[in-house]
Scaffold this active site. Structure first.
Site, PDB file in Angstrom:
ATOM      1  N   LYS A 186       3.228   7.674   7.644  1.00  0.00           N
ATOM      2  CA  LYS A 186       2.766   8.953   6.946  1.00  0.00           C
ATOM      3  C   LYS A 186       1.357   9.527   7.405  1.00  0.00           C
ATOM      4  O   LYS A 186       1.409  10.736   6.998  1.00  0.00           O
ATOM      5  CB  LYS A 186       2.859   8.755   5.337  1.00  0.00           C
ATOM      6  CG  LYS A 186       4.195   8.411   4.627  1.00  0.00           C
ATOM      7  CD  LYS A 186       4.092   8.296   3.332  1.00  0.00           C
ATOM      8  CE  LYS A 186       5.375   7.988   2.575  1.00  0.00           C
ATOM      9  NZ  LYS A 186       5.487   7.975   1.314  1.00  0.00           N
ATOM     10  N   ASP A 221       5.443  13.742  -2.149  1.00  0.00           N
ATOM     11  CA  ASP A 221       5.314  12.541  -3.128  1.00  0.00           C
ATOM     12  C   ASP A 221       4.605  13.126  -4.390  1.00  0.00           C
ATOM     13  O   ASP A 221       5.088  12.605  -5.444  1.00  0.00           O
ATOM     14  CB  ASP A 221       4.497  11.452  -2.434  1.00  0.00           C
ATOM     15  CG  ASP A 221       5.242  10.690  -1.564  1.00  0.00           C
ATOM     16  OD1 ASP A 221       6.739  10.630  -1.643  1.00  0.00           O
ATOM     17  OD2 ASP A 221       4.801  10.192  -0.596  1.00  0.00           O
TER      18      ASP A 221
HETATM   19  P1  NAP Z   1      -0.946   1.197  -0.869  1.00  0.00           P
HETATM   20  O1  NAP Z   1      -1.489   2.390  -0.363  1.00  0.00           O
HETATM   21  O2  NAP Z   1      -0.905  -0.248  -0.424  1.00  0.00           O
HETATM   22  O3  NAP Z   1      -1.723   0.905  -2.251  1.00  0.00           O
HETATM   23  C1  NAP Z   1      -1.471  -0.056  -3.228  1.00  0.00           C
HETATM   24  C2  NAP Z   1      -2.565   0.028  -4.472  1.00  0.00           C
HETATM   25  O4  NAP Z   1      -2.157  -0.907  -5.173  1.00  0.00           O
HETATM   26  C3  NAP Z   1      -3.963  -0.448  -4.151  1.00  0.00           C
HETATM   27  O5  NAP Z   1      -4.844   0.418  -4.767  1.00  0.00           O
HETATM   28  C4  NAP Z   1      -4.169  -1.872  -4.259  1.00  0.00           C
HETATM   29  O6  NAP Z   1      -5.351  -2.361  -4.727  1.00  0.00           O
HETATM   30  C5  NAP Z   1      -3.136  -2.049  -5.327  1.00  0.00           C
HETATM   31  N1  NAP Z   1      -2.596  -3.182  -5.497  1.00  0.00           N
HETATM   32  C6  NAP Z   1      -1.940  -3.946  -4.569  1.00  0.00           C
HETATM   33  N2  NAP Z   1      -1.659  -5.246  -5.048  1.00  0.00           N
HETATM   34  C7  NAP Z   1      -2.309  -5.628  -6.217  1.00  0.00           C
HETATM   35  C8  NAP Z   1      -2.426  -6.577  -7.167  1.00  0.00           C
HETATM   36  N3  NAP Z   1      -1.834  -7.733  -6.899  1.00  0.00           N
HETATM   37  N4  NAP Z   1      -3.065  -6.425  -8.169  1.00  0.00           N
HETATM   38  C9  NAP Z   1      -3.604  -5.308  -8.360  1.00  0.00           C
HETATM   39  N5  NAP Z   1      -3.605  -4.097  -7.651  1.00  0.00           N
HETATM   40  C10 NAP Z   1      -3.073  -4.251  -6.618  1.00  0.00           C
HETATM   41  O7  NAP Z   1       0.467   1.384  -1.275  1.00  0.00           O
HETATM   42  P2  NAP Z   1       1.326   2.667  -1.862  1.00  0.00           P
HETATM   43  O8  NAP Z   1       1.718   3.313  -0.440  1.00  0.00           O
HETATM   44  O9  NAP Z   1       0.121   3.530  -2.611  1.00  0.00           O
HETATM   45  O10 NAP Z   1       2.776   2.280  -2.779  1.00  0.00           O
HETATM   46  C11 NAP Z   1       2.365   1.699  -3.979  1.00  0.00           C
HETATM   47  C12 NAP Z   1       3.629   1.323  -4.549  1.00  0.00           C
HETATM   48  O11 NAP Z   1       4.312   2.627  -4.871  1.00  0.00           O
HETATM   49  C13 NAP Z   1       4.583   0.627  -3.926  1.00  0.00           C
HETATM   50  O12 NAP Z   1       5.261  -0.411  -4.750  1.00  0.00           O
HETATM   51  C14 NAP Z   1       5.723   1.471  -3.540  1.00  0.00           C
HETATM   52  O13 NAP Z   1       7.003   1.098  -3.442  1.00  0.00           O
HETATM   53  C15 NAP Z   1       5.719   2.620  -4.527  1.00  0.00           C
HETATM   54  N6  NAP Z   1       6.097   3.931  -4.308  1.00  0.00           N
HETATM   55  C16 NAP Z   1       7.149   4.394  -5.070  1.00  0.00           C
HETATM   56  C17 NAP Z   1       7.556   5.890  -4.676  1.00  0.00           C
HETATM   57  C18 NAP Z   1       8.555   6.259  -5.546  1.00  0.00           C
HETATM   58  O14 NAP Z   1       9.159   7.494  -4.882  1.00  0.00           O
HETATM   59  N7  NAP Z   1       8.947   6.094  -6.445  1.00  0.00           N
HETATM   60  C19 NAP Z   1       6.965   6.575  -3.769  1.00  0.00           C
HETATM   61  C20 NAP Z   1       5.860   5.831  -2.599  1.00  0.00           C
HETATM   62  C21 NAP Z   1       5.533   4.890  -3.098  1.00  0.00           C
HETATM   63  P3  NAP Z   1      -6.731  -2.612  -3.702  1.00  0.00           P
HETATM   64  O15 NAP Z   1      -7.195  -1.282  -3.154  1.00  0.00           O
HETATM   65  O16 NAP Z   1      -7.532  -3.508  -4.382  1.00  0.00           O
HETATM   66  O17 NAP Z   1      -5.931  -3.341  -2.503  1.00  0.00           O
END
Ligand code: NAP
Length: 271
Positions: free
Chosen positions: A69, A105
């Protein structure tokens, strides 16, 4: 529908993409809208080569997923303003060989919320400060909401809030009743760790709208507890469907058949 030599081709690029529901959802959309088009998945670790391939083969549009992305942006001809501000692209539109990057998104999440509540003027708590949070906070601001960001690593929440004109709150400051809407953008609660919750139950209050963008499982522990606490709950399929519906419209110039897209997604996520 017959596939002919003139059928426009669309695709998703990512690595891996074998699990993606986008081909099922977008092909259902083309069929339901009576629109000529097919949509395939390409697993590639090479965003530069993928952009060149899209141009060379006349692929009309693409979805871009993890991990490309951000990296794909260097190989496009134009990035629209909101994708530039978000710093990531999830959609490519090919107009006569010119590739434009967009991001649907955040607007997808706001549309999913909008089926339940207008976000304008609402206090919205975003859990997480990663890529999805960034897109959603950007869209919330564009739609007149008042976003607050809480994250495990507080410094990341602070930087994101500063960048997008939102506010950062500490995870310890969250208490039920302070926010109209809560959106979980962390992976906490996702399969196989389905017994985890990103906030304690004390953060939930009756009447609050709680959306989890996780869709594996559809009903996360957060949503189960929120419903029991008297909140309105919105699952992660809504954001996924609407980000895809917005892509469909960007590519075809037509309204997307949202109901049929949602139906195929639910058919494959009900377990
Ligand atoms: P990302 O960039 O890796 O960000 C993940 C975030 O979650 C970070 O702020 C991280 O905190 C936090 N996190 C990760 N593990 C954690 C834990 N064990 N406890 C507390 N906080 C935690 O990921 P992303 O791309 O934003 O995606 C996040 C989620 O959204 C995924 O599950 C993905 O499948 C979902 N998603 C869904 C859609 C949809 O269309 N429904 C679209 C996009 C993404 P730190 O900063 O402390 O590491």
């Amino acid at each position: 529908m017959e596939i002919s030599a003139k059928t426009p081709v669309y695709c998703v690029i990512g690595h891996p993409v074998g699990h993606s529901l986008s081909p099922l959802m977008q092909n259902r959309a083309f069929a339901a809208a009576g629109c000529d088009g097919i949509y395939a998945a390409f697993d590639t670790a090479d965003p530069k080569g993928a952009a060149a391939g899209i141009r060379a083969l006349g692929i009309r549009g693409a979805s871009v997923t993890i991990p490309h992305k951000v990296g794909i942006m260097d190989f496009l001809d134009e990035i629209d303003e909101s994708a530039r501000e978000i710093g990531a692209v999830n959609t490519i539109v090919n107009s006569g060989g010119k590739l434009r990057g967009c991001n649907t998104d955040g607007q997808g999440a706001v549309r999913a919320l909008g089926e339940n509540i207008s976000v304008s003027g609402k206090k919205v708590l975003i859990l997480g400060a990663g890529g999805a949070a960034r897109a959603i906070v950007h869209a919330l601001k564009a739609n007149g909401a008042d976003p607050y960001i809480a994250n495990r690593t507080h410094e990341k929440a602070r930087l994101l809030a500063q960048d997008l004109g939102a506010q950062a709150v500490s995870m310890d400051e969250i208490s039920g009743g302070s926010f109209d809407i809560m959106v979980n953008t962390t992976p906490v609660g996702m399969h196989p760790y389905t017994d985890a919750m990103p906030v304690p139950e004390s953060a939930l209050a009756p009447g609050m709208y709680v959306m989890d963008i996780i869709y594996n499982p559809l009903c996360t522990k957060l949503l189960t507890k929120a419903e029991a606490a008297g909140c309105h709950v919105i699952d992660g399929a809504g954001m996924f469907v609407y980000q895809g519906a917005l892509q469909f419209s960007l590519w075809t110039g037509r309204d997307a058949p949202v109901a049929q897209m949602r139906q195929v997604v639910y058919e494959h996520l009900q377990y």
